[in-house]
Design a protein around this motif. Sequence first.
Motif, PDB file in Angstrom:
ATOM      1  N   THR A   1     -17.323  15.070 -18.487  1.00 17.15           N
ATOM      2  CA  THR A   1     -16.524  16.220 -17.784  1.00 17.15           C
ATOM      3  C   THR A   1     -15.227  16.672 -18.765  1.00 17.15           C
ATOM      4  O   THR A   1     -14.640  15.764 -19.493  1.00 17.15           O
ATOM      5  N   MET A   2     -15.074  18.195 -18.747  1.00 20.99           N
ATOM      6  CA  MET A   2     -14.437  18.416 -19.609  1.00 20.99           C
ATOM      7  C   MET A   2     -12.822  18.117 -19.421  1.00 20.99           C
ATOM      8  O   MET A   2     -12.144  17.984 -18.322  1.00 20.99           O
ATOM      9  N   LYS A   3     -12.160  17.470 -20.404  1.00 23.67           N
ATOM     10  CA  LYS A   3     -10.596  17.037 -20.255  1.00 23.67           C
ATOM     11  C   LYS A   3      -9.880  17.675 -20.839  1.00 23.67           C
ATOM     12  O   LYS A   3      -8.840  17.954 -20.736  1.00 23.67           O
ATOM     13  N   ASN A   4     -10.075  18.007 -22.276  1.00 18.82           N
ATOM     14  CA  ASN A   4      -9.302  18.940 -23.288  1.00 18.82           C
ATOM     15  C   ASN A   4     -10.147  20.180 -23.614  1.00 18.82           C
ATOM     16  O   ASN A   4     -10.949  20.158 -24.394  1.00 18.82           O
ATOM     17  N   ALA A   5      -9.710  21.335 -22.722  1.00 19.51           N
ATOM     18  CA  ALA A   5     -10.441  22.409 -23.238  1.00 19.51           C
ATOM     19  C   ALA A   5     -10.229  23.000 -24.630  1.00 19.51           C
ATOM     20  O   ALA A   5      -9.058  22.790 -25.194  1.00 19.51           O
TER      21      ALA A   5
END
Lengths: 266, 568
Positions: free
Chosen positions: A7-11
């Motif tokens: 899951t993307m947390k820091n784009a």
Amino acid sequence: METVTITMKNAPALYLEADNVSPDAFAGKKAAQIAELSVHEGNTTSTLGKYFDVSGDAGATAADTKVVVRGDVKKVKYLGFKMTAGELVIEGTADQYVGAWMKGGKILAKGDIGAFAATAMKGGELTVEGNAGNYLGAAYRGDWRGMSGGKILVKGNAGSDIGMYMLGGEIIVNGNADVHVMTHAEGGKTIIKGNAASKLGGQMVEGTIFVFGSIEVMMPGFKPNGEVELEVDGTKAKFAHFIGDMGERHKKKKGVVVYGNLYKKI
Amino acid sequence: MSEYIIKNGHVFDPVQGIKGDKKDIAIKDGKIVDKVGSGAKVIDAKDKTVMAGAVEIHAHIAGPKVNLGRIYRPEDKLFSCTPTKGMERMGGGASIPTTFKTGYEYAKMGYTTAMEAAMPPLFARHVHEEIRDTPIIDEAAFPVFGNNWFVLEYLKNQEIENTAAYIAWLLRVTKGYAVKVVNPGGTEAWGWGLNCLSVNDPVPYFDITPAEIVSGLIDANEYLGLPHSMHIHPNNLGNPGCYETTLDTLKLAEGKKAKNKFGRESVMHLTHSQFHSYGGTNWGDFESKAKEVTDYVNKNKNITIDTGNVTLDETTTMTADGPFEHHLTGLNHLKWANVDVELETAAGVVPYIYSPNISVCAIQWAIGLEIPLMMKDPMRCYITTDHPNAGPFTRYPRVFKWLMSAKARETQINAFKHKDKVLSQTSIGTLDREISLYELAQMTRAGPAKCLGLGAMCGGLAPGMDADVAVYNFNPDKPVADPEDIEKAFSRCAAVFKSGVQVVSNGDIVSNGNKRTLWVNAKVKDNPQVMRDISEKFIKYYSMTQNNYEALGHHFVPNPYALEVDAT
């Protein structure tokens, strides 16, 4: 089958090249090891874990592994790069090269995907619920070996230059396709259920294009060859048949010249 | 400069006749010396093989057609890029690597000198800019003469002295090294939509034959006494039955003797002989004529050859033989590029896949190995892949494996789809010779160096010679358990020295060395007629002025090394 969810947390600020996000690269690894796999942002190499939360351990092999990609991956390239087995689900919209050089397994993209998806694909399945970009199932820049096997289904529209240098396999576009379809192709099949723009089958040696809707401009190199009744992907209808590209070389098989085929639903 | 001593290695040096004896090699001030002081840095070569740096006699590694290949084949770089690492800048390309990768890859395999085999004189500046940007290895470039209008006009009238004066001028202004001939007359004929497929086909307009061009250029070469002999890619390359044209070409050297001060004994070098040793009348009855060609070369001591080994890879063919590349694109339908170089030459580029599943490719592979296995004198037969035409130079270790191990050849033959056809159309299955390390040193070091007129400088380990040394992780005392070990050992050197500077350590580049551009400065008697002809051609025909033609100064040739020839 084991599921790994990232899951993307820091784009990323720049585009992220995530060529390790595939059942093959994850296979046999625990979540913590998967987080250590490399990704590239611009000219900097770092870890998958810097950008994504990783949960779940992978199966022993690619075939036993399902990868789910969540969050905003609009700036992430190469998801499913070179995958050979297993499953990949992309819940959002992804950037270029989804499933590029894939040989097997299944990719489901629930949003849109960028250009060069399934570049030189050899096998497996790619399903796109949104729209696909340009150069879907095409050859890499300069190369003459496009998609040679497998199946692509785009439920929305596709961009330009789909199936460029295609050698085999099947592309189905439920919506419309932009200019240049199966340019230079030497095999394979593309079905466009919506409308096509122009330059279909330019320099096509072999292969088949079906268009259910309209064709904005026909290539002058295609010649009418009568009408036929066909069943195409579950639809029975009458099609106008064209052969071409007459300006290109064509092989003879059993003494008969083999042309590229273009069928337009009447 | 530092002193080094390479201790306890098994030394193979044909120059001194050393066949694997344990010996120390001492290096001081860039040269091999008898002994060094106790402070010299010790390189432990125990259980390792030590040879002179290898010499590449024929490769296409710099210049406009190489770059054209790089530009129009982005897919060649697709999965072959290497990032910056230590001393190394980034590089890329499998069959047409970038200049930096070219230098690094040669050095890592123990090569320290390489010849660019075809320089279009008009683009000498481009060639030298790429040579300058190729690190470590000494390089030289051969300008092409076989389709040059000056040469065609002078030789039409048998004017050897004028031809020689023109060659001397061209070598000086292009910083060239030798007389290269590609499809003599045929490439000029290509400008007329024609070709010369035999040595007697007349060249349109000029009304001269390939035989007259070749014979005249040998005479001019020996008139000048250049370090290298006339270096030829004959007519009719790559066609079934071409070996007859090859033999007709070789016969043009009959009765001609080498005259030079460099120790060279040959007057003709037949390059990539594999491509010129084909029998049959079509691709169906295509067969090897390696025996016929090597029988002739074995008997005629004034001829040297290189192999042009097919490595069974996807590669990029490129040659000044313009009509051949057009022919090739008609066969494989892959992209084709063609360039005309006004008054001088032309070039074509086509990608090619030598597939082990295609019988012709497998037969070509066999012919490339038959030739060195059938040559009696390893000092007159050199290993090349005609990089990148028959395969990338980075495959040399694989070619060595096939030459040094009959078992490795058998494994490959068994892997061919059309094994029976390979065995029936060639005699590769009957050859059990295995090239020894000493013979390998002859074929890759001492032999090519002598043929290039560099025998006193490189290719050997005698005191006084340049300290170009390669140390391989290969123990000649131990039987080879697996032929793959040969390939592995020759792929990455334990240590390489170039002119006394250590450039490779444990397979990694540790220095960019002190790269030189070798060229030949030939002095001839003042020849006002040739000088007048040159300025007239520039005014009448060339699209540039004579002032912009010369590759001059630090920008193009930052570190020149001239071989002086006096023919006044």
